[in-house]
Motif scaffolding. Structure first.
Motif, short mmCIF file in Angstrom:
data_model
loop_
_atom_site.label_atom_id
_atom_site.label_comp_id
_atom_site.label_asym_id
_atom_site.label_seq_id
_atom_site.Cartn_x
_atom_site.Cartn_y
_atom_site.Cartn_z
N VAL A 1 4.36 14.85 -7.04
CA VAL A 1 4.30 15.46 -5.70
C VAL A 1 4.98 14.57 -4.66
CG1 VAL A 1 2.22 16.81 -6.15
CG2 VAL A 1 1.99 14.47 -5.29
N SER A 2 5.74 13.57 -5.08
CA SER A 2 6.40 12.69 -4.11
C SER A 2 7.51 13.44 -3.39
CB SER A 2 6.98 11.46 -4.81
OG SER A 2 8.00 11.82 -5.73
N VAL A 3 7.71 13.07 -2.12
CA VAL A 3 8.76 13.67 -1.30
C VAL A 3 9.47 12.58 -0.53
CG1 VAL A 3 7.66 15.94 -1.06
CG2 VAL A 3 7.07 14.12 0.53
N ALA A 4 10.55 12.95 0.17
CA ALA A 4 11.36 11.97 0.89
C ALA A 4 10.55 11.22 1.94
CB ALA A 4 12.56 12.66 1.54
N SER A 5 9.57 11.89 2.57
CA SER A 5 8.78 11.22 3.60
C SER A 5 7.95 10.08 3.04
CB SER A 5 7.86 12.23 4.31
OG SER A 5 6.96 12.82 3.40
N SER B 1 18.41 6.17 -1.51
CA SER B 1 19.54 7.01 -1.91
C SER B 1 19.11 8.07 -2.92
CB SER B 1 20.65 6.14 -2.50
OG SER B 1 21.72 6.93 -2.96
N ALA B 2 18.21 7.69 -3.84
CA ALA B 2 17.74 8.65 -4.85
C ALA B 2 17.02 9.82 -4.22
CB ALA B 2 16.83 7.94 -5.85
N TYR B 3 16.30 9.58 -3.11
CA TYR B 3 15.55 10.63 -2.42
C TYR B 3 16.34 11.23 -1.26
CZ TYR B 3 11.08 9.96 -4.86
OH TYR B 3 10.07 9.93 -5.79
N GLY B 4 17.63 10.86 -1.12
CA GLY B 4 18.44 11.40 -0.04
C GLY B 4 18.11 10.82 1.33
N VAL B 5 17.52 9.63 1.36
CA VAL B 5 17.18 8.96 2.62
C VAL B 5 18.19 7.84 2.85
CG1 VAL B 5 15.44 7.65 3.88
CG2 VAL B 5 14.73 9.49 2.34
N ASN B 6 19.00 7.98 3.87
CA ASN B 6 20.00 6.96 4.21
C ASN B 6 19.43 6.06 5.30
OD1 ASN B 6 22.32 5.46 4.50
ND2 ASN B 6 23.41 7.02 5.67
N TRP B 7 18.88 4.93 4.89
CA TRP B 7 18.13 4.07 5.82
C TRP B 7 19.05 3.06 6.48
CZ3 TRP B 7 13.45 4.67 7.70
CH2 TRP B 7 12.84 3.61 8.37
N ASN C 1 0.83 -1.21 0.00
CA ASN C 1 0.00 0.00 0.00
C ASN C 1 0.86 1.26 0.00
OD1 ASN C 1 -2.30 -1.57 0.06
ND2 ASN C 1 -2.62 -1.38 2.27
N SER C 2 1.91 1.26 0.81
CA SER C 2 2.78 2.43 0.87
C SER C 2 3.55 2.61 -0.45
CB SER C 2 3.76 2.33 2.04
OG SER C 2 4.62 1.22 1.91
N THR C 3 3.90 1.50 -1.10
CA THR C 3 4.57 1.58 -2.40
C THR C 3 3.60 2.11 -3.45
OG1 THR C 3 5.93 -0.33 -1.78
CG2 THR C 3 5.91 0.29 -4.09
N ASP C 4 2.35 1.67 -3.39
CA ASP C 4 1.34 2.19 -4.32
C ASP C 4 1.16 3.70 -4.13
OD1 ASP C 4 0.92 -0.32 -5.34
OD2 ASP C 4 -0.89 -0.72 -4.17
N GLN C 5 1.17 4.14 -2.87
CA GLN C 5 1.02 5.58 -2.60
C GLN C 5 2.21 6.36 -3.16
OE1 GLN C 5 0.19 6.66 1.46
NE2 GLN C 5 0.75 8.77 1.16
N LEU C 6 3.42 5.81 -2.98
CA LEU C 6 4.60 6.47 -3.55
C LEU C 6 4.47 6.55 -5.07
CD1 LEU C 6 7.49 7.60 -3.52
CD2 LEU C 6 8.31 5.22 -3.54
N ARG C 7 4.07 5.44 -5.69
CA ARG C 7 3.90 5.42 -7.15
C ARG C 7 2.91 6.49 -7.59
NH1 ARG C 7 5.64 4.74 -11.84
NH2 ARG C 7 6.56 2.72 -11.32
N ASP C 8 1.78 6.57 -6.88
CA ASP C 8 0.74 7.53 -7.24
C ASP C 8 1.25 8.96 -7.11
OD1 ASP C 8 -2.14 8.27 -7.78
OD2 ASP C 8 -1.92 9.12 -5.78
N ARG C 9 1.93 9.26 -6.01
CA ARG C 9 2.43 10.61 -5.79
C ARG C 9 3.58 10.95 -6.75
NH1 ARG C 9 1.09 13.47 -1.46
NH2 ARG C 9 3.17 14.30 -1.13
N PHE C 10 4.40 9.95 -7.09
CA PHE C 10 5.45 10.18 -8.08
C PHE C 10 4.83 10.50 -9.44
CE2 PHE C 10 8.00 8.40 -11.57
CZ PHE C 10 9.15 9.17 -11.44
N ASN C 11 3.80 9.75 -9.82
CA ASN C 11 3.14 9.99 -11.10
C ASN C 11 2.54 11.39 -11.16
OD1 ASN C 11 3.76 7.44 -12.01
ND2 ASN C 11 1.76 6.57 -11.58
N ARG C 12 2.08 11.89 -9.99
CA ARG C 12 1.48 13.22 -9.94
C ARG C 12 2.51 14.31 -9.66
NH1 ARG C 12 -1.88 13.96 -5.85
NH2 ARG C 12 -1.54 12.04 -4.72
#
Length: 525
Positions: free
Chosen positions: A96-100, A141-147, A83-94
């Motif tokens: 408006v995706s961010v690091a959070s 790494s692409a979004y600057g998040v070092n997990w 679900n969280s991956t789907d939300q990232l995909r949706d926001r990226f397509n629009r």
């Protein structure tokens, strides 16, 4: 007022409204790669996650965990991750995706990671999960998040990025304010219901209006609470709550109800002021309430049948842009389908709010995504240079109360948009037609219905340009049409050499703004 890039005002405003052009893709993104590379990373995560789900399903069916609570747990973890991956995909397509959004994907993945560390499954499942983790590391790494993945089998990985909270108070204090607002809203709704049942408004449009305002306010408050709980709340969420509260406030000002209802609303307003202060939102109840009189005789707020007004998108009566894009690209080869789908989605995604004001042939329009811009709907075709370098023939015309805007010249940016009042002005239909050479000569058409919320154009539907952090930590704003006040001093650098020897009257030149900082990088033509 002076306007920068006035020569592309009509085309650019519709780009900013997500009604045609793809020029807004030029804005800075929160990731370090280009769109195609990040899109490929997300697709890789989705593909490796699908493979992992298949292998773990087989592994669980052949293990001692089959039919146990452990199996239920891991299935829940995977579902939440998807679900969280789907939300990232949706926001990226629009766009408006961010690091959070990526951090949320990684937080959900951490639950799966802990399960895999604590429970021995077969080698294929372990190997497939390692592949998912590799893809997730690349995405972070692409979004600057070092997990940092937790290696102890307990939940608790984390990001090394630092997030500045948008509020001044501690979490417990702010949670208490939000809870108090919800409790007092329930009390206010009860007292208003009682007051209306005993008043001359019972059964009138005025009663329907206030019930609608309260329902919208409750929905906005629910959204704020959910985003606060997931640590994703922003000032825009609070402004959304306050804007909807302004409708209620105006109703309470102009319609005499019981003392109890008025006192309950005053208490709720006090809490809303505290909320605004906590999020650094400057809110003035005396200037933000522009809702027309909902009226003593039960008259509604929807008296005008013209274009002028403020409108909110009604998803239940509108086409789903995702479904339209999927149908349009269904017959494309697989290796082209996602890219064309993303392109169509970018151009068809709709703003939540619109504000329109018509004065003769002059039309001013704004949305929740773009500030107000004025243009002449006189039917005259104008040649305009678009931000991507191509040239378009743009025309806007009025046919009664219907506004029709069209752009032609480049198939990748061509569009037709029609704004048409419906239901005696209570709603607005926005029909968009776009083209893409990959899917044939017929246009892709999306129809959206907006409900009128005010007879006046409320320009505060736009709360500021979306900003994205750059790799250096500075903040960059989306490109667009800027409006600057009279008397504002601007420092700019010429992009074109000007000399008295070669320059002629009428020659065009451009300058790039250096100061003030909010306009830095804008181009004056």
């Amino acid at each position: 007022m002076n306007r920068i890039r006035q020569t592309i005002s009509v085309a650019l405003v519709f780009a900013m409204l997500s009604i045609g052009l793809t020029a807004v893709q030029a804005q800075r993104r929160p990731y370090r790669m280009n769109d195609r590379q990040v899109g490929e990373l997300i697709r890789r995560v989705e593909a490796s996650a699908d493979k992992f789900r298949a292998t773990i399903d087989g592994a669980l069916d052949r293990s001692r965990y089959d039919g146990t609570r452990s199996e239920d747990n891991i299935n829940t973890f995977i579902q939440n991750f998807e679900n969280s991956t789907d939300q990232l995909r949706d926001r990226f397509n629009r766009r408006v995706s961010v690091a959070s959004d990526v951090e949320q994907v990684l937080r959900q993945a951490e639950f799966i990671n802990s399960f895999m560390l604590n429970n021995r499954l077969n080698r294929a499942a372990q190997s497939d999960w390692a592949m998912v983790r590799t893809d997730l590391n690349a995405l972070g790494s692409a979004y600057g998040v070092n997990w940092r993945w937790n290696q102890q089998g307990t939940i608790g990985g984390g990001s090394t990025t630092t997030t500045t909270l948008p509020y001044r108070l501690g979490d417990p204090q702010l949670r208490q304010i939000i809870q108090r607002i919800e409790n007092r809203t329930d009390r206010f709704r009860a007292s208003v219901d009682t007051a209306l049942d005993r008043s001359r408004y019972d059964g009138t449009r005025a009663e329907n209006n206030i019930n609608s305002f309260i329902r919208d306010f409750e929905n906005a408050t629910d959204t704020l609470r959910d985003r606060f709980n997931s640590r994703n709340s922003a000032t825009g969420d609070v402004e959304g709550v306050l804007q909807r509260a302004a409708y209620i406030d105006e109703f309470m000002r102009r319609n005499n109800l019981t003392r109890r209802a008025e006192n309950d609303w005053l208490l709720l307003r006090t809490d809303l002021n505290e909320l605004a202060s906590a999020y650094n939102v400057a809110w003035n109840w005396n200037t933000n309430n522009t809702l027309p009189n909902t009226g003593g005789g039960g008259g509604g707020v929807y008296a005008s049948a013209g274009l002028t007004g403020t409108y909110r998108l009604d998803p239940s009566r509108s086409d789903n842009a995702r479904d339209v894009a999927a149908r349009a690209t269904a017959n494309l080869p697989y290796n082209q389908r996602q890219r064309i789908n993303d392109n169509i989605m970018t151009r068809l995604d709709s703003p939540d709010m619109l504000a329109i004001e018509r004065r003769g042939n002059s039309v001013t329009i704004a949305s929740s995504r773009a500030p107000q811009t004025t243009f002449d709907a006189d039917g005259i075709e104008r040649r305009e240079q678009l931000p991507n370098g191509s040239t378009a023939r743009v025309a806007a015309r009025l046919n009664g109360e219907r506004l029709i805007v069209s752009s032609a010249g480049d198939r990748e940016t061509d569009f037709n948009v029609t704004f048409e009042p419906l239901d005696g002005g209570r709603s607005l239909r926005v029909t968009r037609e776009i083209w893409n050479d990959r899917i044939g000569t017929s246009p892709v058409v999306v129809r959206n219905i907006y409900n009128r919320t005010s007879d006046a154009a409320q320009w505060n539907v736009y709360t500021g340009a979306q900003t994205y952090p750059s790799e250096t930590g500075s903040v960059n704003t989306a490109t667009g049409d800027y409006v600057i006040p009279n008397g504002q001093t601007i420092v700019a650098t010429l992009n074109t050499d000007l000399t008295t020897k070669t320059s002629q009257v009428g020659d065009r030149f451009t300058m790039t703004v250096r100061e003030p900082s909010q306009f830095e990088g804008a181009v004056i033509e």
